[in-house]
Motif scaffolding. Structure first.
Motif, PDB file in Angstrom:
ATOM      1  N   LYS A 540       0.853  -1.180   0.000  1.00  0.00           N
ATOM      2  CA  LYS A 540       0.000   0.000   0.000  1.00  0.00           C
ATOM      3  C   LYS A 540       0.890   1.231   0.000  1.00  0.00           C
ATOM      4  O   LYS A 540       1.822   1.338   0.788  1.00  0.00           O
ATOM      5  CB  LYS A 540      -0.908   0.007   1.232  1.00  0.00           C
ATOM      6  N   SER A 541       0.567   2.176  -0.873  1.00  0.00           N
ATOM      7  CA  SER A 541       1.372   3.382  -1.001  1.00  0.00           C
ATOM      8  C   SER A 541       1.017   4.380   0.095  1.00  0.00           C
ATOM      9  O   SER A 541      -0.130   4.441   0.543  1.00  0.00           O
ATOM     10  CB  SER A 541       1.148   4.034  -2.372  1.00  0.00           C
ATOM     11  N   PRO A 542       1.981   5.216   0.494  1.00  0.00           N
ATOM     12  CA  PRO A 542       1.683   6.271   1.464  1.00  0.00           C
ATOM     13  C   PRO A 542       0.747   7.301   0.838  1.00  0.00           C
ATOM     14  O   PRO A 542       0.713   7.493  -0.366  1.00  0.00           O
ATOM     15  CB  PRO A 542       3.056   6.879   1.763  1.00  0.00           C
ATOM     16  N   PHE A 543      -0.013   7.980   1.686  1.00  0.00           N
ATOM     17  CA  PHE A 543      -0.883   9.026   1.164  1.00  0.00           C
ATOM     18  C   PHE A 543      -1.037  10.138   2.202  1.00  0.00           C
ATOM     19  O   PHE A 543      -0.886   9.917   3.398  1.00  0.00           O
ATOM     20  CB  PHE A 543      -2.266   8.480   0.781  1.00  0.00           C
ATOM     21  N   HIS A 544      -1.356  11.327   1.676  1.00  0.00           N
ATOM     22  CA  HIS A 544      -1.526  12.488   2.528  1.00  0.00           C
ATOM     23  C   HIS A 544      -2.963  12.553   3.053  1.00  0.00           C
ATOM     24  O   HIS A 544      -3.903  12.439   2.298  1.00  0.00           O
ATOM     25  CB  HIS A 544      -1.234  13.782   1.761  1.00  0.00           C
ATOM     26  N   ALA A 545      -3.081  12.780   4.375  1.00  0.00           N
ATOM     27  CA  ALA A 545      -4.392  13.049   4.961  1.00  0.00           C
ATOM     28  C   ALA A 545      -4.607  14.555   5.089  1.00  0.00           C
ATOM     29  O   ALA A 545      -5.701  15.053   4.866  1.00  0.00           O
ATOM     30  CB  ALA A 545      -4.516  12.380   6.322  1.00  0.00           C
ATOM     31  N   ILE A 546      -3.554  15.267   5.442  1.00  0.00           N
ATOM     32  CA  ILE A 546      -3.587  16.730   5.519  1.00  0.00           C
ATOM     33  C   ILE A 546      -2.392  17.250   4.725  1.00  0.00           C
ATOM     34  O   ILE A 546      -1.251  16.876   5.013  1.00  0.00           O
ATOM     35  CB  ILE A 546      -3.512  17.216   6.983  1.00  0.00           C
ATOM     36  N   LYS A 547      -2.653  18.121   3.746  1.00  0.00           N
ATOM     37  CA  LYS A 547      -1.597  18.562   2.838  1.00  0.00           C
ATOM     38  C   LYS A 547      -1.231  20.029   3.081  1.00  0.00           C
ATOM     39  O   LYS A 547      -1.461  20.892   2.240  1.00  0.00           O
ATOM     40  CB  LYS A 547      -2.050  18.371   1.387  1.00  0.00           C
ATOM     41  N   GLY A 548      -0.707  20.308   4.242  1.00  0.00           N
ATOM     42  CA  GLY A 548      -0.203  21.640   4.505  1.00  0.00           C
ATOM     43  C   GLY A 548      -1.304  22.612   4.899  1.00  0.00           C
ATOM     44  O   GLY A 548      -1.932  23.212   4.038  1.00  0.00           O
ATOM     45  N   LEU A 549      -1.524  22.770   6.159  1.00  0.00           N
ATOM     46  CA  LEU A 549      -2.590  23.637   6.666  1.00  0.00           C
ATOM     47  C   LEU A 549      -1.976  24.802   7.425  1.00  0.00           C
ATOM     48  O   LEU A 549      -1.176  24.611   8.341  1.00  0.00           O
ATOM     49  CB  LEU A 549      -3.524  22.837   7.585  1.00  0.00           C
ATOM     50  N   TRP A 550      -2.335  26.034   6.977  1.00  0.00           N
ATOM     51  CA  TRP A 550      -1.864  27.257   7.635  1.00  0.00           C
ATOM     52  C   TRP A 550      -3.088  28.003   8.165  1.00  0.00           C
ATOM     53  O   TRP A 550      -3.953  28.421   7.403  1.00  0.00           O
ATOM     54  CB  TRP A 550      -1.116  28.155   6.645  1.00  0.00           C
ATOM     55  N   VAL A 551      -3.170  28.166   9.482  1.00  0.00           N
ATOM     56  CA  VAL A 551      -4.355  28.804  10.038  1.00  0.00           C
ATOM     57  C   VAL A 551      -4.050  29.364  11.426  1.00  0.00           C
ATOM     58  O   VAL A 551      -3.203  28.825  12.151  1.00  0.00           O
ATOM     59  CB  VAL A 551      -5.531  27.807  10.119  1.00  0.00           C
ATOM     60  N   ASN A 552      -4.716  30.475  11.769  1.00  0.00           N
ATOM     61  CA  ASN A 552      -4.655  31.072  13.101  1.00  0.00           C
ATOM     62  C   ASN A 552      -5.953  30.764  13.842  1.00  0.00           C
ATOM     63  O   ASN A 552      -7.030  30.894  13.267  1.00  0.00           O
ATOM     64  CB  ASN A 552      -4.471  32.593  13.025  1.00  0.00           C
ATOM     65  N   LEU A 553      -5.829  30.367  15.118  1.00  0.00           N
ATOM     66  CA  LEU A 553      -7.005  30.143  15.965  1.00  0.00           C
ATOM     67  C   LEU A 553      -7.030  31.269  16.987  1.00  0.00           C
ATOM     68  O   LEU A 553      -6.101  31.400  17.809  1.00  0.00           O
ATOM     69  CB  LEU A 553      -6.943  28.787  16.665  1.00  0.00           C
ATOM     70  N   ALA A 554      -8.049  32.069  16.952  1.00  0.00           N
ATOM     71  CA  ALA A 554      -8.122  33.257  17.793  1.00  0.00           C
ATOM     72  C   ALA A 554      -8.434  32.890  19.245  1.00  0.00           C
ATOM     73  O   ALA A 554      -9.052  31.864  19.531  1.00  0.00           O
ATOM     74  CB  ALA A 554      -9.177  34.217  17.251  1.00  0.00           C
ATOM     75  N   LYS A 555      -7.979  33.754  20.161  1.00  0.00           N
ATOM     76  CA  LYS A 555      -8.254  33.558  21.576  1.00  0.00           C
ATOM     77  C   LYS A 555      -9.730  33.837  21.875  1.00  0.00           C
ATOM     78  O   LYS A 555     -10.390  34.615  21.193  1.00  0.00           O
ATOM     79  CB  LYS A 555      -7.396  34.512  22.417  1.00  0.00           C
ATOM     80  N   ASP A 556     -10.219  33.173  22.922  1.00  0.00           N
ATOM     81  CA  ASP A 556     -11.563  33.421  23.454  1.00  0.00           C
ATOM     82  C   ASP A 556     -12.649  33.219  22.404  1.00  0.00           C
ATOM     83  O   ASP A 556     -13.675  33.892  22.407  1.00  0.00           O
ATOM     84  CB  ASP A 556     -11.672  34.831  24.044  1.00  0.00           C
ATOM     85  N   GLN A 557     -12.383  32.348  21.437  1.00  0.00           N
ATOM     86  CA  GLN A 557     -13.393  32.040  20.418  1.00  0.00           C
ATOM     87  C   GLN A 557     -13.539  30.535  20.298  1.00  0.00           C
ATOM     88  O   GLN A 557     -12.580  29.786  20.495  1.00  0.00           O
ATOM     89  CB  GLN A 557     -13.011  32.638  19.062  1.00  0.00           C
ATOM     90  N   LEU A 558     -14.735  30.094  19.972  1.00  0.00           N
ATOM     91  CA  LEU A 558     -15.006  28.676  19.787  1.00  0.00           C
ATOM     92  C   LEU A 558     -14.633  28.278  18.368  1.00  0.00           C
ATOM     93  O   LEU A 558     -15.112  28.861  17.396  1.00  0.00           O
ATOM     94  CB  LEU A 558     -16.489  28.375  20.046  1.00  0.00           C
ATOM     95  N   PHE A 559     -13.755  27.293  18.256  1.00  0.00           N
ATOM     96  CA  PHE A 559     -13.306  26.830  16.946  1.00  0.00           C
ATOM     97  C   PHE A 559     -14.016  25.525  16.617  1.00  0.00           C
ATOM     98  O   PHE A 559     -13.932  24.559  17.384  1.00  0.00           O
ATOM     99  CB  PHE A 559     -11.788  26.632  16.947  1.00  0.00           C
ATOM    100  N   CYS A 560     -14.715  25.450  15.498  1.00  0.00           N
ATOM    101  CA  CYS A 560     -15.436  24.247  15.087  1.00  0.00           C
ATOM    102  C   CYS A 560     -14.865  23.756  13.760  1.00  0.00           C
ATOM    103  O   CYS A 560     -14.582  24.548  12.855  1.00  0.00           O
ATOM    104  CB  CYS A 560     -16.923  24.533  14.922  1.00  0.00           C
ATOM    105  N   LEU A 561     -14.711  22.449  13.666  1.00  0.00           N
ATOM    106  CA  LEU A 561     -14.181  21.836  12.448  1.00  0.00           C
ATOM    107  C   LEU A 561     -15.264  20.950  11.855  1.00  0.00           C
ATOM    108  O   LEU A 561     -15.737  20.015  12.504  1.00  0.00           O
ATOM    109  CB  LEU A 561     -12.921  21.023  12.775  1.00  0.00           C
ATOM    110  N   LEU A 562     -15.665  21.228  10.640  1.00  0.00           N
ATOM    111  CA  LEU A 562     -16.710  20.468   9.966  1.00  0.00           C
ATOM    112  C   LEU A 562     -16.100  19.567   8.908  1.00  0.00           C
ATOM    113  O   LEU A 562     -15.086  19.888   8.295  1.00  0.00           O
ATOM    114  CB  LEU A 562     -17.712  21.425   9.302  1.00  0.00           C
ATOM    115  N   GLY A 563     -16.736  18.420   8.702  1.00  0.00           N
ATOM    116  CA  GLY A 563     -16.247  17.497   7.683  1.00  0.00           C
ATOM    117  C   GLY A 563     -17.005  16.198   7.737  1.00  0.00           C
ATOM    118  O   GLY A 563     -17.629  15.867   8.751  1.00  0.00           O
TER     119      GLY A 563
END
Length: 576
Positions: A540-563
């Motif tokens: 089985k070949s290797p594969f990318h699950a996440i391909k380079g993610l650049w993001v800021n998570l702000a203070k005192d805020q609720l962060f939600c991830l959808l998918g």
């Protein structure tokens, strides 16, 4: 705030973990107190046992240093009631030969002239022959300490014999030797009255004094040498169980995993535990020696302080390393007490075997000693045997610091010295510590993740850089190269804008106080594997699950991830 890296980050993490260990110990004051002061309770028990044994044999001089023995002048025949074991009614003595008037006169003189007290006729029985005496003694056991048998040969010759039990007994601290408490007084009384009868002078002086030989104290009973190894093993088991429990709780609650995901170095983790437990062990060993000196044990007073302290310190430190190693096999904190009890029982049994001379004797080969010395309680038992043997009597000088490399003068079968025991304890500690780190990496953690069995052979493990090879998966997996990361331009303009902002801040080294978490090119790659079957090879070949993610998570805020399901949101959540 500047982001720490390398050694400064390691130092920062180390300080934080030391503070964490201190706070945990402070909040569990009772457990910390038991770990430090458990030796006081067990040494107090040793003190009571030692004093009880000494009281049992207090009337005997075998355990005393007798240089100028006191003379014993004309000891009297004691009353039968003073015997340790006697049945009532009892008799002071019985005799045979009552058919002779002269012998009857001699016996009356023995009864009347007994020093200190006369013996009443009700406390003496007479018989005609020796067979009658034997028959009475057989029918009336434990009622008389002995008998005199007289035979009148002629007018000038009277012979006698003494019949008694010569077995020494002890009861409630009183040691009774029938030779001195009954046989010799009866013999002196018989000879005195026979001499007066034959001479015809009832006032003839017959004074005999007795003295035992001057002698040093024989080897006394040592509670510390006999049951000390078990007690001090129990002291070490408090710290052993507490240490395993702390490690397993961190593993069970996924605290260790969370700290690792936040960038915790394994070096900082293990070094903090080693430092803290080393400090606790140092205090515990010091208190053990001080408690022993407080109770005036010759073991602690006559042996060099550093020699005794080093034995307890290195043993307890060895048990800490052993606890690290054992914790790698345990996944539930509820099992720690059972594991600790099992190891204590095994240690107790092996210490008993060690006390009987196995395998630290010339009768056994060196290979047996090497295998036996891998288990820490065995080294403790042998060390206590050597130090207790060097202080077996008040005349023994003990082991000095310079004498730790030599055999004790009274050690007739010396195959290991105190210095060699120290070396064994240090070497085996590092063995357990290295095994603990190795097993911690190759045994699956609470999430089922582990490293290859040969992870330590890869340069990335030592340099901190993973290179271009994927090193996750099972021990027998064959990993391939990581596929090149494609240059992907996000379709969403907001995503592209966020990525450019984060990259620009990273390049310029800007730190935004309103940002709680900043991700720089997060990548997750699942490795490819090759499974070899009997007739086929599946790859089985290797594969990318996440391909380079650049993001800021702000203070005192609720962060939600959808998918959608299976998109890897749980993994992403743990990374964040």
């Amino acid at each position: 705030m500047e982001v720490q890296r390398g050694f400064p980050l390691l130092k920062q993490q180390y300080k934080a973990l030391i503070k964490k260990n201190f706070l945990v110990a402070w909040r569990n004051k009772m457990a910390t107190f038991l770990q430090l002061c458990a030796s006081l309770f067990f040494i107090f028990l040793l003190f009571i046992i030692q004093r009880a044994i000494e009281a049992r044999f207090s009337s005997s001089t075998s355990y005393k240093d007798v240089r100028d023995p006191e003379p014993l002048l004309s000891p009297p025949i004691p009353p039968c009631e003073d015997k340790n074991f006697i049945a009532f009614p009892c008799y002071d003595f019985i005799w045979s030969g009552s058919q002779s008037p002269k012998i009857s006169q001699i016996v009356n003189g023995i009864m009347a002239n007994n020093p200190g007290r006369s013996i009443p006729s009700s406390k003496v029985l007479s018989f005609r022959t020796r067979d009658e005496v034997d028959d009475w003694l057989f029918k009336n056991p434990m009622r008389c300490p002995g008998a005199l048998h007289f035979v009148e040969r002629n007018a000038s010759v009277i012979s006698y014999g003494i019949q008694t039990n010569s077995t020494p007994v002890a009861n409630r601290g009183v040691f009774e030797d029938p030779t001195f408490t009954f046989q010799i007084p009866l013999q002196l009384a018989a000879e005195r009255e026979i001499a007066r009868s034959l001479i015809g002078d009832p006032n003839f002086s017959w004074v005999v004094s007795l003295k035992e030989f001057a002698h040093p104290a024989f080897e006394v009973f040592s509670a510390l040498r006999t049951i000390g190894p078990t007690f001090f093993l129990a002291v070490a088991m408090f710290g052993f169980v507490f240490q395993i429990n702390a490690l397993i709780i961190e593993k069970e609650l996924k605290l260790r995993q969370a700290m690792t995901m936040m960038g915790l170095y394994d070096t900082a983790y293990w070094l903090s535990w080693f430092t803290w437990e080393g400090f606790i062990t140092l205090l515990s060993s010091l208190l053990t020696v001080l408690f022993g000196m407080m109770f005036q044990f010759d073991f602690f007073l006559n042996n060099n302080f550093a020699v005794v302290f080093l034995l307890f310190f290195l043993f307890q430190l060895n048990m800490v390393g052993f606890a690290y190693m054992v914790s790698a096999f345990i996944s539930k904190s509820s099992s720690t007490t059972t594991v600790g009890f099992f190891i204590f029982i095994v240690g107790f049994m092996t210490q008993l075997v060690t006390a009987f001379g196995f395998p630290y004797s010339e009768n056994y080969s060196k290979s047996y000693r090497i295998i036996w010395s891998l288990f820490p309680p065995n080294l403790l038992a042998q060390g206590l045997q050597l130090l207790a043997g060097a202080t077996a009597t008040p005349e023994d000088p003990g082991v000095s610091w310079s004498g730790r490399t030599k055999c004790a003068f009274n050690d007739t079968e010396c195959v290991i010295t105190m210095n060699e025991i120290y070396i064994w304890l240090v070497v085996t500690f590092f063995l357990w510590f290295v095994l603990a780190i190795y097993l911690d990496n190759i045994i699956p953690n609470i999430s089922g993740v582990r490293k290859s069995a040969f992870y330590f052979l890869t340069p990335g493990y030592w340099t901190g850089k993973s290179g271009n090879k994927v090193k996750e998966g099972s021990v027998c997996s064959c990993t391939g190269s990581v596929p090149a990361l494609d240059s992907i331009i996000p379709d969403d303009e907001d995503v592209l804008e966020e990525e450019n902002i984060v990259k620009q801040q990273a390049m310029q080294g800007e730190v935004n106080s309103n940002v709680a978490v900043q991700l720089h090119g997060l990548v997750k790659i699942f490795p490819g594997t090759t499974k070899m079957g009997c007739c086929k090879c599946e790859r089985k070949s290797p594969f990318h699950a996440i391909k380079g993610l650049w993001v800021n998570l702000a203070k005192d805020q609720l962060f939600c991830l959808l998918g959608p399901n299976g998109a890897g949101k749980n993994y992403y959540y743990l990374i964040v």
